[in-house]
Write a protein that holds these residues in place. Structure first.
Motif, short mmCIF file in Angstrom:
data_model
loop_
_atom_site.label_atom_id
_atom_site.label_comp_id
_atom_site.label_asym_id
_atom_site.label_seq_id
_atom_site.Cartn_x
_atom_site.Cartn_y
_atom_site.Cartn_z
N VAL A 169 149.77 79.83 83.81
CA VAL A 169 148.70 80.39 82.98
C VAL A 169 149.34 80.68 81.63
O VAL A 169 149.95 81.75 81.43
CB VAL A 169 148.11 81.68 83.60
N PRO A 170 149.30 79.74 80.69
CA PRO A 170 150.09 79.83 79.45
C PRO A 170 149.90 81.12 78.66
O PRO A 170 150.84 81.60 78.04
CB PRO A 170 149.62 78.61 78.65
N SER A 171 148.69 81.67 78.65
CA SER A 171 148.43 82.88 77.86
C SER A 171 149.06 84.13 78.47
O SER A 171 149.15 85.16 77.79
CB SER A 171 146.93 83.10 77.69
N LEU A 172 149.49 84.04 79.73
CA LEU A 172 150.01 85.24 80.41
C LEU A 172 151.46 85.12 80.85
O LEU A 172 152.14 86.14 81.00
CB LEU A 172 149.15 85.57 81.63
N SER A 173 151.95 83.90 81.10
CA SER A 173 153.31 83.79 81.65
C SER A 173 153.82 82.37 81.53
O SER A 173 153.07 81.44 81.15
CB SER A 173 153.32 84.20 83.13
N ARG A 197 142.73 80.73 81.47
CA ARG A 197 142.76 79.53 82.32
C ARG A 197 144.19 79.14 82.68
O ARG A 197 145.10 79.24 81.85
CB ARG A 197 142.08 78.36 81.63
N GLY A 198 144.37 78.70 83.92
CA GLY A 198 145.65 78.20 84.37
C GLY A 198 145.51 76.80 84.91
O GLY A 198 144.39 76.28 85.08
N GLN A 199 146.64 76.18 85.21
CA GLN A 199 146.63 74.80 85.63
C GLN A 199 147.86 74.51 86.48
O GLN A 199 148.93 75.08 86.25
CB GLN A 199 146.65 73.89 84.39
N CYS A 200 147.72 73.64 87.46
CA CYS A 200 148.90 73.15 88.17
C CYS A 200 149.69 72.31 87.17
O CYS A 200 149.16 71.40 86.54
CB CYS A 200 148.50 72.31 89.37
N ALA A 201 150.98 72.62 87.01
CA ALA A 201 151.81 71.97 86.00
C ALA A 201 152.86 71.04 86.61
O ALA A 201 153.79 70.65 85.94
CB ALA A 201 152.49 73.03 85.14
N ASN A 210 142.70 68.12 88.03
CA ASN A 210 141.55 68.96 88.37
C ASN A 210 141.92 70.08 89.33
O ASN A 210 141.12 70.48 90.17
CB ASN A 210 140.43 68.10 88.98
N MET A 211 143.15 70.59 89.18
CA MET A 211 143.58 71.73 89.99
C MET A 211 143.78 72.92 89.04
O MET A 211 144.89 73.30 88.70
CB MET A 211 144.87 71.40 90.74
N GLY A 212 142.66 73.46 88.60
CA GLY A 212 142.70 74.58 87.67
C GLY A 212 142.50 75.91 88.37
O GLY A 212 142.12 75.97 89.54
N THR A 213 142.79 76.97 87.64
CA THR A 213 142.54 78.31 88.15
C THR A 213 142.17 79.21 86.99
O THR A 213 142.38 78.85 85.82
CB THR A 213 143.78 78.87 88.88
N PHE A 214 141.61 80.36 87.30
CA PHE A 214 141.23 81.32 86.26
C PHE A 214 141.74 82.70 86.64
O PHE A 214 141.52 83.17 87.76
CB PHE A 214 139.71 81.35 86.07
N ILE A 215 142.42 83.33 85.70
CA ILE A 215 142.81 84.73 85.85
C ILE A 215 141.75 85.56 85.13
O ILE A 215 141.52 85.39 83.92
CB ILE A 215 144.19 85.01 85.22
N ILE A 216 141.10 86.43 85.87
CA ILE A 216 140.05 87.28 85.29
C ILE A 216 140.56 88.71 85.27
O ILE A 216 140.66 89.37 86.31
CB ILE A 216 138.75 87.16 86.11
N ALA A 217 140.94 89.16 84.08
CA ALA A 217 141.46 90.52 83.92
C ALA A 217 140.30 91.44 83.53
O ALA A 217 139.52 91.12 82.63
CB ALA A 217 142.55 90.55 82.84
N GLU A 218 140.21 92.57 84.22
CA GLU A 218 139.11 93.49 83.97
C GLU A 218 139.59 94.94 84.13
O GLU A 218 140.66 95.17 84.72
CB GLU A 218 137.95 93.20 84.93
N PRO A 219 138.86 95.88 83.59
CA PRO A 219 139.27 97.28 83.74
C PRO A 219 139.44 97.66 85.21
O PRO A 219 138.78 97.10 86.09
CB PRO A 219 138.12 98.06 83.09
#
Length: 331
Positions: A169-173, A197-201, A210-219
């Protein structure tokens, strides 16, 4: 003006929900700083090397009366230049090595006080997500989307059941491999609420892209409410069509692979569908969640995602609509 416009457009590629140069967490910020520093330093080194090559080419060589005569002073100066260049190269390499070492130490410290542990298992081509808890009844299994509390470190335990995948997940790690039979640890933290958004790398087969993932950060309060909702059994169908769809689901091959909490469906080889309609996407980010896409995925999974392990189930139009109505209510 044209140059400024070109630079602006170029830099737009450094932003977005899947960019390592648009960090939204401490790990990504550390890596982005390292990337910019390495890039800047390499650019400086390149300019100096090009200048060192250009100077002797542009300077006129002096004519010597005796071409074979030795010039001890010139040889000494050239040797001094080479030794200085070698010394600077060594200093730069050692410096970059130390920077990498301290960056890794910073990354390792991010999850030292993580209160939340999530086990992420890679499959061809989807992500199994299991929220660990000391109370067995609060252990939660879902798929492809990872909810986390914003502003808090989270520890991810990464493994695989088939081939080597890589979670990124490039924006986070940074990215880390998921290896069969091995558990790797990745600590992440989102500074503020958002969807990343993340992706199998690591190439893992035909549907790697087409092996994506989503990190949903919330309070934290919203995250806790989401977890409690996800622990509930599947909602009972209310309409006649949805009720018929629920019965069809239990009679068709779907029940052999998928689990739906609160029903006899207990498959473990495909994503848990207990609250599938609450997710934003289908097939690991391949399709957005909608009634039409849900029907398309069930009717022709090989057309949507060729090579996926979901088989084509022979359904009539009415049967397909009934099952879609049932799954659409699982929120």
């Amino acid at each position: 003006m044209a140059f400024a416009t070109a630079i602006t457009l170029f830099l737009q590629g450094c932003a977005g929900w899947q960019s390592a140069l648009d960090p939204k967490g401490p790990a990504a910020s550390e890596l982005a700083w390292l990337i910019w520093f390495f890039t800047g330093l390499c650019a400086v080194v390149w300019v100096l090397v090009m200048a060192a090559l250009a100077v002797p080419l542009l300077m006129r060589s002096r004519q010597h009366a005796e071409p074979l005569a030795l010039d001890a002073g010139a040889d000494s100066r050239k040797l001094r230049v080479v030794m200085i260049a070698v010394g600077l190269t060594a200093v730069i390499l050692v410096g970059l090595t130390l920077l990498s070492f301290f960056a890794n130490r910073t990354l390792a410290a991010i999850g030292s006080d993580a209160a939340l542990t999530i086990r992420v298992t890679g499959h061809q081509w989807w992500w199994e997500v299991r929220y660990e808890d000391a109370t067995p009844s609060r252990i939660l299994t879902t798929a492809n989307e990872i909810h986390i509390p914003a502003g808090e470190p989270v520890r991810l335990l990464l493994t695989s059941t088939d081939v080597i995948h890589s979670f990124w997940v490039p924006s986070l790690s940074g990215k880390l491999d998921l290896i069969p039979g091995r558990m790797n640890v990745l600590d992440i933290k989102a500074d503020k609420p958002g969807i990343y958004r993340g992706q199998c790398a690591e190439f893992c087969g035909a549907q790697h892209a087409n092996m994506g993932t989503f990190i949903i950060a919330e309070p934290r309060a919203k995250f806790d409410a989401w977890w409690n909702d996800q622990l509930q059994p599947a909602a009972a169908p209310t309409s006649d069509e949805a009720k018929a769809g629920g019965e069809l689901f239990l009679k068709r091959p779907c029940v052999m692979c998928h689990k739906i909490g609160g029903t006899p469906a207990g498959g473990t080889v495909a994503p848990d569908l207990t609250h599938v309609a609450s997710r934003q996407t289908l097939a690991a980010g391949t399709l957005t969640m909608s009634r039409g896409n849900l029907a398309a995925w069930i009717a022709d999974p090989q057309g949507v995602k060729p090579g996926s392990h979901m088989p084509v189930v022979d359904l009539s139009g009415d049967e397909l609509n009934a099952i879609v109505a049932y799954l659409e209510g699982l929120k």
